[in-house]
Each structure stands twice: as structure tokens, then as C-alpha cells.
Design a protein around this motif. Structure first.
Motif, PDB file in Angstrom:
ATOM      1  N   VAL A 204       1.456   6.159  -7.178  1.00 13.51           N
ATOM      2  CA  VAL A 204       0.292   6.900  -7.657  1.00 13.51           C
ATOM      3  C   VAL A 204       0.520   8.406  -7.500  1.00 13.51           C
ATOM      4  O   VAL A 204       0.185   9.194  -8.390  1.00 13.51           O
ATOM      5  N   PHE A 205       1.116   8.816  -6.391  1.00 11.41           N
ATOM      6  CA  PHE A 205       1.431  10.239  -6.187  1.00 11.41           C
ATOM      7  C   PHE A 205       2.385  10.729  -7.274  1.00 11.41           C
ATOM      8  O   PHE A 205       2.183  11.785  -7.872  1.00 11.41           O
TER       9      PHE A 205
ATOM     10  N   SER B 232       2.415   1.609  -3.409  1.00 13.00           N
ATOM     11  CA  SER B 232       1.366   1.994  -4.360  1.00 13.00           C
ATOM     12  C   SER B 232       1.014   3.467  -4.217  1.00 13.00           C
ATOM     13  O   SER B 232       0.865   4.178  -5.215  1.00 13.00           O
ATOM     14  N   PHE B 233       0.894   3.932  -2.972  1.00 13.30           N
ATOM     15  CA  PHE B 233       0.589   5.346  -2.737  1.00 13.30           C
ATOM     16  C   PHE B 233       1.679   6.231  -3.326  1.00 13.30           C
ATOM     17  O   PHE B 233       1.395   7.222  -3.997  1.00 13.30           O
ATOM     18  N   ALA B 234       2.942   5.876  -3.087  1.00 12.11           N
ATOM     19  CA  ALA B 234       4.055   6.669  -3.602  1.00 12.11           C
ATOM     20  C   ALA B 234       4.052   6.693  -5.131  1.00 12.11           C
ATOM     21  O   ALA B 234       4.268   7.747  -5.753  1.00 12.11           O
TER      22      ALA B 234
ATOM     23  N   LEU C 200       0.830  -1.207   0.000  1.00 11.18           N
ATOM     24  CA  LEU C 200       0.000   0.000   0.000  1.00 11.18           C
ATOM     25  C   LEU C 200       0.862   1.254   0.000  1.00 11.18           C
ATOM     26  O   LEU C 200       0.569   2.226  -0.708  1.00 11.18           O
ATOM     27  N   SER C 201       1.921   1.243   0.781  1.00 12.16           N
ATOM     28  CA  SER C 201       2.836   2.379   0.839  1.00 12.16           C
ATOM     29  C   SER C 201       3.500   2.622  -0.518  1.00 12.16           C
ATOM     30  O   SER C 201       3.547   3.756  -1.005  1.00 12.16           O
TER      31      SER C 201
END
Length: 170
Positions: free
Chosen positions: A94-95, A90-92, A87-88
Motif C-alpha cells: 500500500v505504501f 500489505s502495508f509495504a 499485514l506487513s
């Protein structure tokens, strides 16, 4: 197949950028010798070096992402393969994807406008502006593609640390 193509393009452009920066070092050395030894400075080294460095920075970003050389902070999610790490990551990605997509879109608009208008730089060499604006959208586009490839890998590949420990007998 598509992921390998994206990786190959990122790899090739990254190596091209490394050699381009080596060339910039040679150009600047040449300029220093010409200026301080022969008292005959050039008119092209400064602008050509800057243009090559801009191209290199934008095109090398996808290479850096592919090789996981971007800034990474692993205080909370050190263990590869965990849900928190996925998740971490993926968030990075996507950002970064949002930033790169916006830069690609507006960079393309600026490039198209300057190309159609025939703008040039306000320098002695008067390079076409399309040449100085192109790395923004090309590099950002490649970074976006590499980001998609990395996002797919986050959720589909077995982490290296986990896969290397499975065969070890303790």
C-alpha cells in the motif's frame, strides 16, 4: 485472468528492459571504441543510452515487484502466511501503491503538458519530451497494477513455504 494479464505485461516489460540494458552496454562499448581507438566520438550514444536506462528503470519496477526482488526486511515477520506477515506485506504494498499512484498522476500531467506544447530536449538529437516523460507514468502505472495483483495474492494464496511443507513426511 486479470492477474495473469498484469503478470504477463510485467514479465514482458522486464525482459525487454533486460535486453535494453544489454543494448546500452553495447552502445557504450561502441562509443569507447569510437572515441579512444578511432578518435571519432558519436553524438547519439550518451542521450540514447540515458533515455533507454530511464525507460528500463521505470518499466522494470513492476517486474522486480512481481519476482519479489524489491528490498525486503524480514526480521520480525519471517514466516509466510502468518497474519503479521500478511499485514506487513500489505502495508509495504500500500505504501508503494501510494507512491506509484502519485508518480503516475503527476507524471501523466507532465507528459501531457510537454506533448501538447511540443517540447523537445535541449540536446543535439532534440528528442520530443513526451518520449522522455512517458516512462514515469507508464512505469508507475504498471507498478501500481502489479502492486494490486500482489496485494490480492497476499490475502488469497497459500504461501510457498507452507504449501511445500504440507506434503513432506517427517
Amino acid at each position: 485472468m486479470l492477474l495473469r494479464l498484469i503478470d504477463a505485461v510485467s514479465e514482458w516489460t522486464g525482459k525487454l528492459c533486460a535486453w535494453s540494458l544489454f543494448a546500452v552496454g553495447c552502445f557504450i562499448t561502441y562509443e569507447v571504441v569510437m572515441r579512444y581507438v578511432f578518435n571519432a566520438p558519436t553524438i547519439w550514444v550518451d542521450e540514447v543510452s540515458r533515455v533507454i536506462m530511464v525507460w528500463s528503470v521505470y518499466l522494470a519496477a513492476a517486474f522486480a515487484l512481481k519476482h519479489k526482488e524489491m528490498v525486503v526486511i524480514e526480521i520480525a515477520f519471517r514466516t509466510p502466511g502468518t497474519l503479521g506477515r500478511k499485514l506487513s506485506d500489505s502495508f509495504a504494498i500500500v505504501f508503494m501503491f501510494v507512491f506509484a499512484t502519485v508518480a503516475c498522476y503527476f507524471g501523466f500531467e507532465l507528459w501531457l503538458k510537454s506533448t501538447l506544447a511540443g517540447h523537445t530536449t535541449d540536446t543535439y538529437l532534440a528528442l520530443p519530451k513526451w518520449f522522455t516523460h512517458a516512462p514515469v507514468w507508464l512505469g508507475s502505472g504498471l507498478l501500481t497494477l502489479q502492486g494490486i495483483a500482489e496485494l490480492v495474492r497476499v490475502w488469497t494464496q497459500v504461501p510457498e513455504a507452507a504449501s511445500s511443507n504440507t506434503g513432506a513426511a517427517h
